[in-house]
Design a protein around this motif. Structure first.
Motif, PDB file in Angstrom:
ATOM      1  N   PRO A 248      91.125  22.785 -13.998  1.00 53.46           N
ATOM      2  CA  PRO A 248      90.119  23.828 -14.169  1.00 53.46           C
ATOM      3  C   PRO A 248      88.733  23.220 -14.374  1.00 53.46           C
ATOM      4  N   GLY A 249      87.755  23.875 -13.822  1.00 54.60           N
ATOM      5  CA  GLY A 249      86.386  23.466 -14.060  1.00 54.60           C
ATOM      6  C   GLY A 249      85.907  22.285 -13.261  1.00 54.60           C
ATOM      7  N   THR A 250      86.700  21.860 -12.277  1.00 52.23           N
ATOM      8  CA  THR A 250      86.279  20.702 -11.502  1.00 52.23           C
ATOM      9  C   THR A 250      85.427  21.098 -10.304  1.00 52.23           C
ATOM     10  N   GLY A 251      85.191  22.379 -10.157  1.00 55.58           N
ATOM     11  CA  GLY A 251      84.268  22.794  -9.107  1.00 55.58           C
ATOM     12  C   GLY A 251      84.932  23.315  -7.852  1.00 55.58           C
ATOM     13  N   LYS A 252      86.150  23.793  -7.963  1.00 48.51           N
ATOM     14  CA  LYS A 252      86.838  24.310  -6.773  1.00 48.51           C
ATOM     15  C   LYS A 252      86.161  25.575  -6.261  1.00 48.51           C
ATOM     16  N   THR A 253      85.899  26.486  -7.183  1.00 46.80           N
ATOM     17  CA  THR A 253      85.221  27.718  -6.783  1.00 46.80           C
ATOM     18  C   THR A 253      83.849  27.400  -6.207  1.00 46.80           C
ATOM     19  N   LEU A 254      83.201  26.491  -6.888  1.00 45.23           N
ATOM     20  CA  LEU A 254      81.859  26.098  -6.457  1.00 45.23           C
ATOM     21  C   LEU A 254      81.881  25.555  -5.032  1.00 45.23           C
ATOM     22  N   LEU A 255      82.853  24.709  -4.757  1.00 45.67           N
ATOM     23  CA  LEU A 255      82.948  24.099  -3.434  1.00 45.67           C
ATOM     24  C   LEU A 255      83.237  25.161  -2.370  1.00 45.67           C
ATOM     25  N   ALA A 256      84.161  26.069  -2.678  1.00 43.30           N
ATOM     26  CA  ALA A 256      84.491  27.125  -1.719  1.00 43.30           C
ATOM     27  C   ALA A 256      83.261  27.971  -1.424  1.00 43.30           C
ATOM     28  N   LYS A 257      82.530  28.257  -2.480  1.00 44.65           N
ATOM     29  CA  LYS A 257      81.307  29.034  -2.303  1.00 44.65           C
ATOM     30  C   LYS A 257      80.304  28.285  -1.439  1.00 44.65           C
ATOM     31  N   ALA A 258      80.230  26.986  -1.713  1.00 45.63           N
ATOM     32  CA  ALA A 258      79.275  26.186  -0.959  1.00 45.63           C
ATOM     33  C   ALA A 258      79.635  26.167   0.519  1.00 45.63           C
ATOM     34  N   VAL A 259      80.931  26.189   0.816  1.00 45.44           N
ATOM     35  CA  VAL A 259      81.341  26.233   2.225  1.00 45.44           C
ATOM     36  C   VAL A 259      80.802  27.508   2.861  1.00 45.44           C
ATOM     37  N   ALA A 260      80.990  28.621   2.156  1.00 49.17           N
ATOM     38  CA  ALA A 260      80.481  29.893   2.666  1.00 49.17           C
ATOM     39  C   ALA A 260      78.961  29.844   2.786  1.00 49.17           C
ATOM     40  N   GLY A 261      78.320  29.235   1.788  1.00 53.31           N
ATOM     41  CA  GLY A 261      76.871  29.142   1.795  1.00 53.31           C
ATOM     42  C   GLY A 261      76.354  28.296   2.946  1.00 53.31           C
ATOM     43  N   GLU A 262      77.014  27.172   3.160  1.00 50.69           N
ATOM     44  CA  GLU A 262      76.586  26.283   4.242  1.00 50.69           C
ATOM     45  C   GLU A 262      76.756  26.947   5.603  1.00 50.69           C
ATOM     46  N   ALA A 263      77.858  27.674   5.746  1.00 54.71           N
ATOM     47  CA  ALA A 263      78.119  28.304   7.032  1.00 54.71           C
ATOM     48  C   ALA A 263      77.449  29.667   7.141  1.00 54.71           C
ATOM     49  N   ALA A 264      76.847  30.115   6.039  1.00 55.61           N
ATOM     50  CA  ALA A 264      76.192  31.415   5.989  1.00 55.61           C
ATOM     51  C   ALA A 264      77.117  32.541   6.410  1.00 55.61           C
ATOM     52  N   VAL A 265      78.292  32.567   5.809  1.00 55.85           N
ATOM     53  CA  VAL A 265      79.233  33.653   6.084  1.00 55.85           C
ATOM     54  C   VAL A 265      79.567  34.357   4.769  1.00 55.85           C
ATOM     55  N   PRO A 266      80.058  35.590   4.849  1.00 59.71           N
ATOM     56  CA  PRO A 266      80.440  36.296   3.614  1.00 59.71           C
ATOM     57  C   PRO A 266      81.565  35.586   2.877  1.00 59.71           C
ATOM     58  N   PHE A 267      81.590  35.815   1.594  1.00 63.10           N
ATOM     59  CA  PHE A 267      82.539  35.113   0.719  1.00 63.10           C
ATOM     60  C   PHE A 267      83.312  36.151  -0.078  1.00 63.10           C
ATOM     61  N   PHE A 268      84.579  36.295   0.248  1.00 64.91           N
ATOM     62  CA  PHE A 268      85.425  37.216  -0.519  1.00 64.91           C
ATOM     63  C   PHE A 268      86.145  36.408  -1.574  1.00 64.91           C
ATOM     64  N   SER A 269      86.053  36.860  -2.802  1.00 67.15           N
ATOM     65  CA  SER A 269      86.771  36.076  -3.791  1.00 67.15           C
ATOM     66  C   SER A 269      87.638  36.964  -4.651  1.00 67.15           C
ATOM     67  N   ILE A 270      88.828  36.492  -4.914  1.00 67.23           N
ATOM     68  CA  ILE A 270      89.773  37.256  -5.721  1.00 67.23           C
ATOM     69  C   ILE A 270      90.638  36.243  -6.444  1.00 67.23           C
ATOM     70  N   SER A 271      91.137  36.645  -7.591  1.00 67.40           N
ATOM     71  CA  SER A 271      91.997  35.721  -8.320  1.00 67.40           C
ATOM     72  C   SER A 271      93.445  36.134  -8.135  1.00 67.40           C
ATOM     73  N   GLY A 272      94.299  35.145  -8.045  1.00 68.58           N
ATOM     74  CA  GLY A 272      95.711  35.438  -7.836  1.00 68.58           C
ATOM     75  C   GLY A 272      96.247  36.423  -8.849  1.00 68.58           C
ATOM     76  N   SER A 273      95.767  36.304 -10.064  1.00 67.00           N
ATOM     77  CA  SER A 273      96.305  37.192 -11.089  1.00 67.00           C
ATOM     78  C   SER A 273      95.862  38.633 -10.874  1.00 67.00           C
ATOM     79  N   ASP A 274      94.799  38.831 -10.093  1.00 70.65           N
ATOM     80  CA  ASP A 274      94.387  40.207  -9.808  1.00 70.65           C
ATOM     81  C   ASP A 274      95.409  40.942  -8.955  1.00 70.65           C
ATOM     82  N   PHE A 275      96.193  40.190  -8.224  1.00 71.20           N
ATOM     83  CA  PHE A 275      97.173  40.824  -7.349  1.00 71.20           C
ATOM     84  C   PHE A 275      98.384  41.314  -8.137  1.00 71.20           C
ATOM     85  N   VAL A 276      98.659  40.615  -9.177  1.00 74.65           N
ATOM     86  CA  VAL A 276      99.911  40.878  -9.859  1.00 74.65           C
ATOM     87  C   VAL A 276      99.661  41.885 -10.974  1.00 74.65           C
ATOM     88  N   GLU A 277     100.078  43.100 -10.706  1.00 74.42           N
ATOM     89  CA  GLU A 277      99.883  44.158 -11.687  1.00 74.42           C
ATOM     90  C   GLU A 277     101.241  44.714 -12.022  1.00 74.42           C
TER      91      GLU A 277
END
Ligand code: ADP
Ligand code: ZN
Length: 675
Positions: A248-277
């Motif tokens: 945790p906290g090593t920058g995974k989310t940050l990196l994924a976001k940066a990929v979207a930012g670099e490619a200038a595409v939309p970024f959908f983000s959801i957490s696995g735990s959000d699926f499990v209800e």
């Protein structure tokens, strides 16, 4: 270890809509119904009279007509001339606004429709006979009336309540609430708002410090998103899914976001735990919805944080199977198989437990690309510090290299936190610039929780702790394969940490028996020092002993380093409940005995060493009592350079740093929490 930014980005506050369910429109409907009811009731209510009274009215020839409603109730209408008679005046309600009351003026409850009519006819006959004329006629008519009010109450109202409850539940399940009422008809689409699709992601690779290899790997994805034709034309295959593996906290989310930012595409983000209800079928429908939305916005990136929440291996434990999670996982697999990469949807998932993921997820065509994101090394930390120091007004003495040296084992999120904390501390102290002292305190604080300035420790206790920590430090100092010391302190921190010695492990992938032994010896050095100097031992070494025990058992049962037990490894073979061991009772006894032997030997070794270095031990313990914190250079000053130190070269430490010898009173703190 989650930072605020991440929280607010991946599940923005407005997305967790459950508590914000909007009742207003239901209140509205209920209000309208009540007003309608009120309107009906506002009509003057006719008084109910019994048969005797009705007979009187008829005999007085005041009756205009009787209307039998639904064979239940008779409405009695008086002649216009009779209404104003004093007999009736008080009983007949005055209609509002000066209108005349056109009736019904009274009502009469009929027991039985036929009986009533027979009575009426009998009465009519009687009067006719008495008057001797057939002129007297009691006008009785029947009417079927649909009871609006009753209808509303008995039918519409419960329905409204049911719908309200249903919507409430659906919204809960859906978790999202859009504007009032607008979502009522969109319930099936559930989490339309859950994914935050920052149309413009502003994070770029510049914001991600270090992680050069990872960046290089995802560069391909960026390239593809920017220019898909170039790749597909050559028949190349782009991974559909990329799995980022790291703590945790090593920058995974940050990196994924940066990929979207670099490619200038939309970024959908959801957490696995959000699926499990808790509601069945919701997870699967959310997955479907997520992919539907993503396809509409393609090219884009879907980021699934904590994918282990849904991606845990299926059916490992038949008794505790989670159908809902499996359905969600299956749906995810179906969706991933269901589109080809040239659609431009790339899924990036993050986890720190790739080992527990269902193998189906890792198959080709799914998350077949794994990128590991390690905790930053010295250089990495320095770079991350530089990124996070930028927005802070720092004084001249703040040096990112020094800071990096002081924060072994910190992940990006913790570094970001330290910088923020330092700024807050400086502000509290009324400084114009954030200086090194603030950073020092911020680091200390995040290592062991808030500095407990007035934590009550008796001088005697303090002495014990000082010798204990000095024991760790000295053992490390004089053992060839022990990890180099960063600092040793007896400042109490957090809930239970009484002190700790912090070491910097070397980057290495194979550990030798000598290293493990030295490690154990050093960890036991604390208790050994107590035993030598005070001739008694304390509870303060609980986490030391815990560490040592684990280490000793691992040496034997995992790494096969014990001669008697032999070249075997039982790694992962022990069942979770620990009921079945993959070895016999004799082997178990042997393992126990050998582990004890290792620990005993190293404990004796530590004691021996400290007896020889008694003078140094006293020196360091006393200095610790004075200064509370000793750094490596302090030790060098006191007892000379460490013999085994290689010159700190620039191949340097690529550190997966650890705090060993975090000494606690309570059991519930471990080195991980503190590190
Ligand atoms: P993860 O998803 O791995 O748990 P995050 O990407 O959410 O971690 O990181 C949390 C925060 O930590 C980021 O928002 C950023 O402020 C900081 N951070 C982490 N890694 C880095 C890095 N390599 N460079 C700069 N900041 C980082
Ligand atoms: Zn200790």
């Amino acid at each position: 270890m989650q930072d605020n930014q991440k929280n607010s980005n991946s599940k923005g506050d407005e997305n967790k809509g459950a508590p914000r369910f909007n009742f207003y429109w239901i209140y509205g409907i209920i209000a309208v119904v009540l007003i309608a009811l009120n309107f009906f009731w506002a009509q003057p209510q006719a008084k109910t009279v019994d048969w005797n009274r009705l007979e009187k009215i008829i005999r007085a020839n005041d009756l205009e007509k009787i209307v039998i409603i639904n064979k239940e109730k008779a409405e009695i209408f008086l002649k216009e001339t009779a209404v104003s008679k004093s007999d009736y005046e008080k009983e007949i309600p005055k209609p509002s606004m000066g209108l005349t009351n056109t009736g019904p003026h009274f009502t009469h409850t009929i027991g039985n429709d036929e009986v009533f009519e027979t009575r009426i006819i009998k009465l009519q006959d009687e009067i006719q006979n008495a008057e001797g004329s057939t002129k007297f006629n009691i006008n009785v008519t029947h009417e079927r009336r649909y009871d609006v009010i009753g209808g509303i109450i008995s039918w519409v109202l419960p329905l409204i309540i049911l719908i309200a409850i249903w919507i409430f539940i659906m919204r809960r399940v859906g978790g999202g609430a859009a504007g009032p009422g607008s979502q009522i008809f969109n319930i099936g689409r559930s989490k339309a708002t859950l994914f935050d699709k920052d149309a413009k992601v502003t994070v770029t690779f510049k914001d991600v410090a270090g992680l050069d290899e990872a960046k290089e790997e995802v560069m391909e994805v960026v390239d593809f998103l920017k220019n898909p034709k170039k790749y597909t034309a050559l028949g190349g295959k782009i991974p559909k899914g990329v799995l980022l593996v790291g703590s945790p906290g090593t920058g995974k989310t940050l990196l994924a976001k940066a990929v979207a930012g670099e490619a200038a595409v939309p970024f959908f983000s959801i957490s696995g735990s959000d699926f499990v209800e808790m509601f069945v079928g919701v997870g699967a429908s959310r997955v479907r919805d997520l992919f539907r939305q993503a396809r509409e916005k393609a090219p884009c990136i879907i980021f699934i944080d904590e994918i282990d929440a849904i991606g845990r291996a299926r059916g490992r434990n038949a008794m505790q199977g989670n159908d809902e999670r499996e359905n969600t996982l299956n749906q995810l697999l179906v969706e991933m198989d269901g589109f080809s990469t040239d659609k431009g949807v790339i899924i990036i998932a993050a986890t720190n437990r790739p080992d527990i993921l269902d193998s189906a997820l890792l198959r080709p065509g799914r998350f077949d690309r794994q990128i590991s994101i390690d905790k930053p090394d010295l250089v990495g930390r320095e770079q991350i510090f530089k990124v996070h120091l930028k927005p802070i007004k720092i004084s001249g003495d703040v040096d990112s290299k020094k800071l990096a040296l002081m924060t072994p084992g910190f992940a990006g999120a913790e570094i970001a936190n330290v910088c923020n904390e330092a700024a807050l501390i400086a502000a509290r102290r009324g400084k114009k610039f954030v200086d090194m002292q603030d950073f020092n305190d911020a680091i200390d604080r995040s290592i062991g929780g808030l500095e407990k300035k007035n934590k009550l420790i008796s001088p005697e206790e303090k002495r014990v702790i000082a010798y204990h920590e000095a024991g760790h430090a000295l053992c490390g100092w004089y053992l060839e394969y022990a990890m180099p010391l960063v600092k040793v302190t007896i400042v109490p921190r957090g809930v239970a940490a009484l002190g700790y010695a912090q070491y910097l492990p070397k980057e290495q992938h194979i550990t030798t028996v000598e290293q493990l032994n030295d490690q154990i010896c050093m960890t036991l050095g604390g208790r050994a020092a107590e035993s030598i100097c005070f001739n008694r031992i304390s509870t303060g070494a609980q986490s030391d002993l815990d560490y040592v025990t684990k280490m000793a058992y691992s040496m034997i049962t995992v790494y096969g380093l014990n001669e008697k037990v032999g070249n075997v490894s039982f790694y992962g073979m022990q069942s979770e409940g620990g009921f079945t061991k993959p070895y016999s009772e004799e082997t178990a006894t042997l393992i126990d005995n050998e582990s004890r032997k290792i620990i005993e030997e190293q404990y004796e070794r530590a004691k021996q060493l400290l007896r020889e270095k008694r003078k140094e031990l006293e020196l360091i313990a006393n200095e610790l009592l004075n200064k509370e914190v000793l750094h490596k250079d302090d030790l060098e000053r006191l007892i000379g350079r460490r013999e085994f130190d290689d010159v700190p070269g620039d191949d340097g430490e690529k550190a997966k740093s650890e705090n060993i010898g975090v000494d606690t009173l309570k059991e519930d703190i471990d080195a991980d929490e503190i590190a």
